[in-house]
Design a protein around this motif. Sequence first.
Motif, PDB file in Angstrom:
ATOM      1  N   VAL A 170      12.071   3.549   3.336  1.00  0.00           N
ATOM      2  CA  VAL A 170      10.943   4.223   3.978  1.00  0.00           C
ATOM      3  C   VAL A 170       9.731   3.311   4.001  1.00  0.00           C
ATOM      4  O   VAL A 170       9.010   3.222   5.000  1.00  0.00           O
ATOM      5  CB  VAL A 170      10.626   5.547   3.261  1.00  0.00           C
ATOM      6  CG1 VAL A 170       9.360   6.181   3.825  1.00  0.00           C
ATOM      7  CG2 VAL A 170      11.790   6.514   3.413  1.00  0.00           C
ATOM      8  N   ALA A 171       9.486   2.603   2.895  1.00  0.00           N
ATOM      9  CA  ALA A 171       8.352   1.693   2.847  1.00  0.00           C
ATOM     10  C   ALA A 171       8.528   0.549   3.827  1.00  0.00           C
ATOM     11  O   ALA A 171       7.582   0.141   4.512  1.00  0.00           O
ATOM     12  CB  ALA A 171       8.180   1.152   1.428  1.00  0.00           C
ATOM     13  N   THR A 172       9.754   0.017   3.921  1.00  0.00           N
ATOM     14  CA  THR A 172      10.001  -1.088   4.839  1.00  0.00           C
ATOM     15  C   THR A 172       9.846  -0.643   6.285  1.00  0.00           C
ATOM     16  O   THR A 172       9.295  -1.374   7.119  1.00  0.00           O
ATOM     17  CB  THR A 172      11.416  -1.655   4.618  1.00  0.00           C
ATOM     18  OG1 THR A 172      11.544  -2.066   3.258  1.00  0.00           O
ATOM     19  CG2 THR A 172      11.668  -2.846   5.521  1.00  0.00           C
ATOM     20  N   GLU A 222      13.461  14.536  -2.169  1.00  0.00           N
ATOM     21  CA  GLU A 222      12.961  13.193  -2.456  1.00  0.00           C
ATOM     22  C   GLU A 222      12.303  12.575  -1.226  1.00  0.00           C
ATOM     23  O   GLU A 222      11.252  11.931  -1.325  1.00  0.00           O
ATOM     24  CB  GLU A 222      14.109  12.297  -2.938  1.00  0.00           C
ATOM     25  CG  GLU A 222      14.599  12.604  -4.349  1.00  0.00           C
ATOM     26  CD  GLU A 222      15.516  13.820  -4.409  1.00  0.00           C
ATOM     27  OE1 GLU A 222      15.823  14.390  -3.334  1.00  0.00           O
ATOM     28  OE2 GLU A 222      15.940  14.185  -5.515  1.00  0.00           O
ATOM     29  N   LEU A 223      12.907  12.777  -0.044  1.00  0.00           N
ATOM     30  CA  LEU A 223      12.299  12.252   1.174  1.00  0.00           C
ATOM     31  C   LEU A 223      11.025  13.022   1.526  1.00  0.00           C
ATOM     32  O   LEU A 223      10.089  12.457   2.095  1.00  0.00           O
ATOM     33  CB  LEU A 223      13.297  12.307   2.330  1.00  0.00           C
ATOM     34  CG  LEU A 223      14.367  11.210   2.319  1.00  0.00           C
ATOM     35  CD1 LEU A 223      15.364  11.412   3.456  1.00  0.00           C
ATOM     36  CD2 LEU A 223      13.732   9.833   2.441  1.00  0.00           C
ATOM     37  N   ALA A 224      10.993  14.306   1.198  1.00  0.00           N
ATOM     38  CA  ALA A 224       9.763  15.075   1.424  1.00  0.00           C
ATOM     39  C   ALA A 224       8.617  14.499   0.593  1.00  0.00           C
ATOM     40  O   ALA A 224       7.460  14.459   1.038  1.00  0.00           O
ATOM     41  CB  ALA A 224       9.987  16.548   1.081  1.00  0.00           C
ATOM     42  N   ASP A 225       8.920  14.032  -0.617  1.00  0.00           N
ATOM     43  CA  ASP A 225       7.898  13.403  -1.450  1.00  0.00           C
ATOM     44  C   ASP A 225       7.399  12.100  -0.834  1.00  0.00           C
ATOM     45  O   ASP A 225       6.310  11.627  -1.177  1.00  0.00           O
ATOM     46  CB  ASP A 225       8.454  13.115  -2.845  1.00  0.00           C
ATOM     47  CG  ASP A 225       8.760  14.391  -3.615  1.00  0.00           C
ATOM     48  OD1 ASP A 225       8.199  15.450  -3.253  1.00  0.00           O
ATOM     49  OD2 ASP A 225       9.572  14.330  -4.564  1.00  0.00           O
ATOM     50  N   MET A 226       8.188  11.516   0.052  1.00  0.00           N
ATOM     51  CA  MET A 226       7.784  10.292   0.735  1.00  0.00           C
ATOM     52  C   MET A 226       7.116  10.580   2.069  1.00  0.00           C
ATOM     53  O   MET A 226       6.834   9.658   2.832  1.00  0.00           O
ATOM     54  CB  MET A 226       9.007   9.383   0.945  1.00  0.00           C
ATOM     55  CG  MET A 226       9.723   9.014  -0.330  1.00  0.00           C
ATOM     56  SD  MET A 226      11.200   8.003  -0.015  1.00  0.00           S
ATOM     57  CE  MET A 226      12.095   8.206  -1.554  1.00  0.00           C
ATOM     58  N   GLY A 227       6.918  11.848   2.391  1.00  0.00           N
ATOM     59  CA  GLY A 227       6.226  12.209   3.620  1.00  0.00           C
ATOM     60  C   GLY A 227       7.128  12.585   4.770  1.00  0.00           C
ATOM     61  O   GLY A 227       6.651  12.953   5.841  1.00  0.00           O
ATOM     62  N   LEU A 228       8.455  12.497   4.577  1.00  0.00           N
ATOM     63  CA  LEU A 228       9.404  12.824   5.643  1.00  0.00           C
ATOM     64  C   LEU A 228      10.022  14.186   5.322  1.00  0.00           C
ATOM     65  O   LEU A 228      10.898  14.303   4.477  1.00  0.00           O
ATOM     66  CB  LEU A 228      10.492  11.749   5.731  1.00  0.00           C
ATOM     67  CG  LEU A 228      11.497  11.867   6.884  1.00  0.00           C
ATOM     68  CD1 LEU A 228      10.804  11.837   8.231  1.00  0.00           C
ATOM     69  CD2 LEU A 228      12.532  10.752   6.800  1.00  0.00           C
ATOM     70  N   THR A 229       9.554  15.223   5.998  1.00  0.00           N
ATOM     71  CA  THR A 229      10.019  16.585   5.717  1.00  0.00           C
ATOM     72  C   THR A 229      10.876  17.080   6.871  1.00  0.00           C
ATOM     73  O   THR A 229      10.528  16.917   8.040  1.00  0.00           O
ATOM     74  CB  THR A 229       8.831  17.538   5.499  1.00  0.00           C
ATOM     75  OG1 THR A 229       8.047  17.587   6.685  1.00  0.00           O
ATOM     76  CG2 THR A 229       7.961  17.055   4.359  1.00  0.00           C
ATOM     77  N   ASP A 260       0.830  -1.208   0.000  1.00  0.00           N
ATOM     78  CA  ASP A 260       0.000   0.000   0.000  1.00  0.00           C
ATOM     79  C   ASP A 260       0.864   1.258   0.000  1.00  0.00           C
ATOM     80  O   ASP A 260       0.628   2.201  -0.758  1.00  0.00           O
ATOM     81  CB  ASP A 260      -0.920  -0.010   1.218  1.00  0.00           C
ATOM     82  CG  ASP A 260      -1.754   1.256   1.322  1.00  0.00           C
ATOM     83  OD1 ASP A 260      -2.544   1.537   0.398  1.00  0.00           O
ATOM     84  OD2 ASP A 260      -1.602   1.978   2.323  1.00  0.00           O
ATOM     85  N   PHE A 261       1.909   1.253   0.852  1.00  0.00           N
ATOM     86  CA  PHE A 261       2.773   2.430   0.938  1.00  0.00           C
ATOM     87  C   PHE A 261       3.591   2.603  -0.340  1.00  0.00           C
ATOM     88  O   PHE A 261       3.788   3.716  -0.824  1.00  0.00           O
ATOM     89  CB  PHE A 261       3.689   2.307   2.149  1.00  0.00           C
ATOM     90  CG  PHE A 261       4.377   3.587   2.524  1.00  0.00           C
ATOM     91  CD1 PHE A 261       3.644   4.702   2.870  1.00  0.00           C
ATOM     92  CD2 PHE A 261       5.761   3.675   2.530  1.00  0.00           C
ATOM     93  CE1 PHE A 261       4.276   5.886   3.229  1.00  0.00           C
ATOM     94  CE2 PHE A 261       6.397   4.851   2.883  1.00  0.00           C
ATOM     95  CZ  PHE A 261       5.645   5.958   3.234  1.00  0.00           C
ATOM     96  N   ILE A 265      17.991   6.905  -4.504  1.00  0.00           N
ATOM     97  CA  ILE A 265      16.602   7.303  -4.333  1.00  0.00           C
ATOM     98  C   ILE A 265      15.697   6.079  -4.299  1.00  0.00           C
ATOM     99  O   ILE A 265      14.815   5.966  -3.432  1.00  0.00           O
ATOM    100  CB  ILE A 265      16.173   8.263  -5.470  1.00  0.00           C
ATOM    101  CG1 ILE A 265      17.082   9.490  -5.474  1.00  0.00           C
ATOM    102  CG2 ILE A 265      14.716   8.669  -5.294  1.00  0.00           C
ATOM    103  CD1 ILE A 265      17.114  10.239  -4.174  1.00  0.00           C
ATOM    104  N   GLU A 266      15.904   5.136  -5.208  1.00  0.00           N
ATOM    105  CA  GLU A 266      15.080   3.937  -5.215  1.00  0.00           C
ATOM    106  C   GLU A 266      15.298   3.127  -3.943  1.00  0.00           C
ATOM    107  O   GLU A 266      14.356   2.557  -3.392  1.00  0.00           O
ATOM    108  CB  GLU A 266      15.411   3.080  -6.449  1.00  0.00           C
ATOM    109  CG  GLU A 266      14.910   3.664  -7.745  1.00  0.00           C
ATOM    110  CD  GLU A 266      13.396   3.900  -7.719  1.00  0.00           C
ATOM    111  OE1 GLU A 266      12.655   3.005  -7.276  1.00  0.00           O
ATOM    112  OE2 GLU A 266      12.966   4.985  -8.124  1.00  0.00           O
ATOM    113  N   GLN A 267      16.548   3.075  -3.481  1.00  0.00           N
ATOM    114  CA  GLN A 267      16.811   2.360  -2.236  1.00  0.00           C
ATOM    115  C   GLN A 267      16.138   3.047  -1.056  1.00  0.00           C
ATOM    116  O   GLN A 267      15.649   2.391  -0.137  1.00  0.00           O
ATOM    117  CB  GLN A 267      18.322   2.272  -2.005  1.00  0.00           C
ATOM    118  CG  GLN A 267      19.055   1.413  -3.027  1.00  0.00           C
ATOM    119  CD  GLN A 267      20.552   1.403  -2.770  1.00  0.00           C
ATOM    120  OE1 GLN A 267      21.025   0.893  -1.752  1.00  0.00           O
ATOM    121  NE2 GLN A 267      21.310   1.973  -3.682  1.00  0.00           N
TER     122      GLN A 267
END
Length: 616
Positions: A557-559, A500-507, A463-464, A550-552
């Motif tokens: 973050v998902a893990t 890139e991390l901000a796009d994943m929700g970590l700002t 889902d994430f 970035i892919e890693q």
Amino acid sequence: MSAALANQIAAGEVVVRPASCVKELIENSLDARARAIQVHLREGGIAEIVVIDDGQGMDEQDAALAFRRHATSKVYEPRDLVRIRTLGFRGEALASIAAVARVRLTTRAVGAETAVRVAVDGGEMGPLETVGAPVGTRIEVRDLFYNTPARLKYLRTVQTEQARSVEVVQQAALSRPDVAFSCQTEHHVLFQTPGNGDVRTVLAALYGVGEAKQLLELSAASNDYRVHGLIGRPTQARSSRGYAHLFVNGRPIRHPGIHQAVIQGYQNRLMVGKHPMYALYVEMDPSLVDVNVHPHKAEVRFSEEQDVARLVSQAVAAALDGTLLAATPVRTRQPHATTVQPLALDWRGARDGQVTPANTSPMPAPADKAVREGLTEMYRTGEPARSSGRPEPTKAQFADESATPAHHVSSGDVEPTDRDGWPADWSLRPIGQALGMYILADDGESLYIIDQHAAHERVLYEDFSRKLRERGVFAMPLLAPLELTLSPVAFARAMAVQQELADMGLTYEPFGAQQIVIRAVPDIWQGLDVERLAVDVFDDLQALKGDSVIEQMRLCVATRACKAAVKANWTLSPPEMEALCRSLVKCQDPFHCPHGRPIFVRMTNGELERAFRRIV
């Protein structure tokens, strides 16, 4: 073969990347008895590396000889090679660097009235000049690999090369706490150490005063060896080995055997998948260790490795045993009766998706409550819940089951690796829960024993990951911003991937030389220990290598989001089990958790009949 070509070939062994140059130059400065060393990096060291020291310097004759191949003042006779006491004794280092870069050396010997300067461009030495400069040496290396484009092509990104160069300076500062180090880029100073001889102050400069204060001292000695240094408490353990530092006779090395000895000294105090923080110094007669087993001297071979490992393990255990340690979460499994909860229980009161917990369930902790609410939403809508609101981060402790390595299951019970051959309308009907860990379910043809933690991990992970791909991740603002002190390497990388991390929700944003302040975290972390999860993410960031950072990071973050999964010994109600099974069968890979462990064991009707001897 020309001398210039020979030097370029030799450079391939010594000069691999900017970090290689930084290492060789710092080692020469330390061997010159420098008390202060400055390192300046531009574009990660690719454009420019400047190393300045206050060592003994060189006279005009030595300055000219320094760039000749196999010229050294540190090895005089063959027996010196088995009792090496210097660091950068290789004579071809400066010649190799000068063969693939533009180098300028300015040096003044102790007692000399003037300094000498010489420039070497691609191996071609210019005339010596008399200039004014302080005692010591300044070496400038510009345009690395400018004349060998094949090597330049295979360098990593500027951020990666800078991180590796900074790591070299960091190791050097820890190896010699009596020397003041300064490391800076074209933008700012990354860290400085005072050079007062105290390892703790160096670690404070690298990881923050708070971390350094908690470290424990250790010291032990035998007839041949001595070990001393600082180790972290179990609560300071990290998910990366980047915080473990080992030095042998002042030389930073990697040694899996000694690292394992440190872990053994912790006994059962470390959580699964965590690595201790330490700075350990092993001292011995140089004849008892061979430092020439690795081209870059990153590894060594001990004459009696078992004796060294035993001494290290005993010293770590003694330091921990002699200190009152804070309790740490440890993976334990409480005895659980082998019972199956029938679906007939717990259905009363479950209207409109409102789940009534099982009578045997304990009162959920804050983190448990958030997870159960997510399962309730899954039961009501068929989709994993999306968090909302602005909760404060909790300090809930939980076992790190996600770090458990994959285990082997017999070939007859292993689930497939993809969905080929499985019906598109596959569904699972939960029967009950056993041992507080497993969901029993069937699909009309087979019986499934499902690991509830692994199954929920897979559901949350997919889902994430889907939200990341669709940029549908929501950032959850924190009521109280979280301040973290990172290592110089982690800080440099964090700044490079901030957007890139901000796009994943970590700002987050910088807050000092090595500090960041986190404003928001991924919404799926709601109800969890966000400080611990954030620390783990930046530890992972420090350890990442290659171009696909970035892919890693997306994977990391998902893990980490999977820590929101239900745990062992959580009693689930029938609607919660049904919601989990319904979501699992929709996954792209319902057979493995994100860490590779199997999610379920399957027994077909035929296998059950043979087991009960209903058929022959």
